[in-house]
Design an enzyme around this catalytic site. Sequence first.
Site, PDB file in Angstrom:
ATOM      1  N   ASP A 283       1.110 132.482  31.222  1.00  0.00           N
ATOM      2  CA  ASP A 283       0.254 131.665  32.538  1.00  0.00           C
ATOM      3  C   ASP A 283      -0.150 130.247  31.860  1.00  0.00           C
ATOM      4  O   ASP A 283       0.137 129.349  32.582  1.00  0.00           O
ATOM      5  CB  ASP A 283      -1.024 132.262  33.015  1.00  0.00           C
ATOM      6  CG  ASP A 283      -1.800 133.251  31.920  1.00  0.00           C
ATOM      7  OD1 ASP A 283      -1.070 133.721  31.082  1.00  0.00           O
ATOM      8  OD2 ASP A 283      -2.838 133.299  31.935  1.00  0.00           O
TER       9      ASP A 283
ATOM     10  N   ASP B 151      12.763 133.357  34.373  1.00  0.00           N
ATOM     11  CA  ASP B 151      13.146 133.028  35.554  1.00  0.00           C
ATOM     12  C   ASP B 151      12.011 132.063  36.451  1.00  0.00           C
ATOM     13  O   ASP B 151      12.621 131.138  36.855  1.00  0.00           O
ATOM     14  CB  ASP B 151      13.185 134.278  36.534  1.00  0.00           C
ATOM     15  CG  ASP B 151      14.034 134.159  37.803  1.00  0.00           C
ATOM     16  OD1 ASP B 151      14.443 133.156  38.097  1.00  0.00           O
ATOM     17  OD2 ASP B 151      14.218 135.070  38.631  1.00  0.00           O
TER      18      ASP B 151
ATOM     19  N   TYR C 198      14.348 143.427  35.169  1.00  0.00           N
ATOM     20  CA  TYR C 198      15.471 142.940  35.848  1.00  0.00           C
ATOM     21  C   TYR C 198      16.578 144.014  35.402  1.00  0.00           C
ATOM     22  O   TYR C 198      17.744 144.002  35.865  1.00  0.00           O
ATOM     23  CB  TYR C 198      16.177 141.784  35.482  1.00  0.00           C
ATOM     24  CG  TYR C 198      15.457 140.507  36.103  1.00  0.00           C
ATOM     25  CD1 TYR C 198      14.091 140.491  35.922  1.00  0.00           C
ATOM     26  CD2 TYR C 198      16.154 139.547  36.721  1.00  0.00           C
ATOM     27  CE1 TYR C 198      13.525 139.175  36.623  1.00  0.00           C
ATOM     28  CE2 TYR C 198      15.555 138.652  37.409  1.00  0.00           C
ATOM     29  CZ  TYR C 198      14.299 138.370  37.178  1.00  0.00           C
ATOM     30  OH  TYR C 198      13.726 137.295  38.063  1.00  0.00           O
TER      31      TYR C 198
ATOM     32  N   LYS D 196       3.496 137.400  27.901  1.00  0.00           N
ATOM     33  CA  LYS D 196       2.137 137.821  28.589  1.00  0.00           C
ATOM     34  C   LYS D 196       1.735 139.144  27.574  1.00  0.00           C
ATOM     35  O   LYS D 196       1.312 140.225  28.014  1.00  0.00           O
ATOM     36  CB  LYS D 196       2.449 138.215  29.882  1.00  0.00           C
ATOM     37  CG  LYS D 196       1.359 138.397  30.903  1.00  0.00           C
ATOM     38  CD  LYS D 196       0.383 137.293  31.093  1.00  0.00           C
ATOM     39  CE  LYS D 196      -0.754 137.567  31.842  1.00  0.00           C
ATOM     40  NZ  LYS D 196      -2.000 136.494  31.517  1.00  0.00           N
TER      41      LYS D 196
END
Length: 414
Positions: free
Chosen positions: A280, A304, A159, A226
């Site tokens: 995930d 987000d 972002y 992640k």
Amino acid sequence: MAYKMITPPEGGEKITIVDGKLRFPDNPIIPVIEGDGIGRDIMKASRRVFDAAVEKAYSGKRKIVWFDVFAGEAANEKYGEWLPQDTIDAIRDHIVAIKGPLTTPVGGGFRSLNVTLRQVLDLYACVRPVKWYKGVPSPVKHPEKMNIIIYRENTEDVYAGIEYRSGTDEANKVRQFLVDTMGAKIRELSGIGIKPISAFGSKRLVAKGIQHAIDNNLKSVTLMHKGNIMKFTEGAFKDWGYEVAKEKFGDVTITEDELWDKYNGKLPDGKILIKDRIADSMFQQILTRTDEYEMVCTPNLNGDFISDAAAAQVGGLGMAAGANIGDFIALFEATHGTAPKYADKDVINPSSVILSGVMMLQYLKWNEAADIIENAVSTTIQKKTVTYDLERQMDGATKVGTSQYATNIINNMK
Ligand code: NAP
């Protein structure tokens, strides 16, 4: 502070910072950005709810003095620009503010006004509490198990806006550098985005999350990342999270290894468990082990995604509260957009702003007024007099408009 085209209202005082701590007067001036589209409907209705709750809780001893400031279409009309300096200065100067949704004008080079506000005011934590209010329709069997607060890093990650379009000189130069100097394999004509994640940004976000956990007697903080794939960004976020937990909060935090090695899996009183989960798997976990999570700290993009996924389990965007918070400055906001097709029709659900206002009142430590609103929203929904979005998912509910829904909340205040 001299403003060009706005004047602070009479009868209020500024929130101040004294000896590194916020000081809240009984009559704080709070800037408010009404917002575009449905912002006009929901902010009008929500202000009535906030004023009624404060009056009910404090019988005139406390009062919010609203200061209208402008962004989006209203600012463009008044100032000929979408985000005037007046508005940024007013928020910086008054420390706590609230806003409705803003249109991002379509057109070359225009950054989202929301992203700009977060960056110029360094509002580095996007805070989203997600919990279920009795009676709210949900697609899951046990929505009551959801009660988490998400601290999403708000200034870094993909972002940051560092992106190069395929085929441009910039993209070619960056690719050439990475291929020639760093030995990277990147196809020609790739678009390239950069994902910066810093120790400073990660640590201050996780520290803020842990402090919230301490202040609210939470038992765990989960670092969502992640890092198995993106080792030096997301993996580093996780490592820095554990580091800051140890450096700053070592007396109250323990890791999962310590939990089993030293305490046989039973969390001792007064301790907060710091754990981490791969992004995930976290999407599964919030569905299958919902009540094992209370606080999630995570980089920007994960945050987000997980915020909306979690909100979907407890009633969706119309019910989702949020805030962007820096070291002191806090901007509370509806998490949804301007839904232009419903604008000025008095139909949309104002709960997102109303519940963001609950967070704002908690930030001011006006917990009595915050509780009054939360209970009244819950009662109103249980009485099944709700806006169209909830009515269409409930049996036997009565559909009411935005303003009537707000009036019902006020009538249900105890
Ligand atoms: P949106 O405005 O959030 O609306 C999408 C849909 O979500 C609506 O059609 C409606 O669904 C539902 N919804 C949104 N707010 C609701 C509420 N208060 N109560 C009940 N349902 C609600 O998203 P969008 O149409 O993609 O975006 C429109 C504009 O908003 C864009 O200019 C975008 O840039 C901007 N935006 C601003 C913000 C912000 O200011 N923070 C955030 C996101 C988007 P149904 O029609 O199914 O009922």
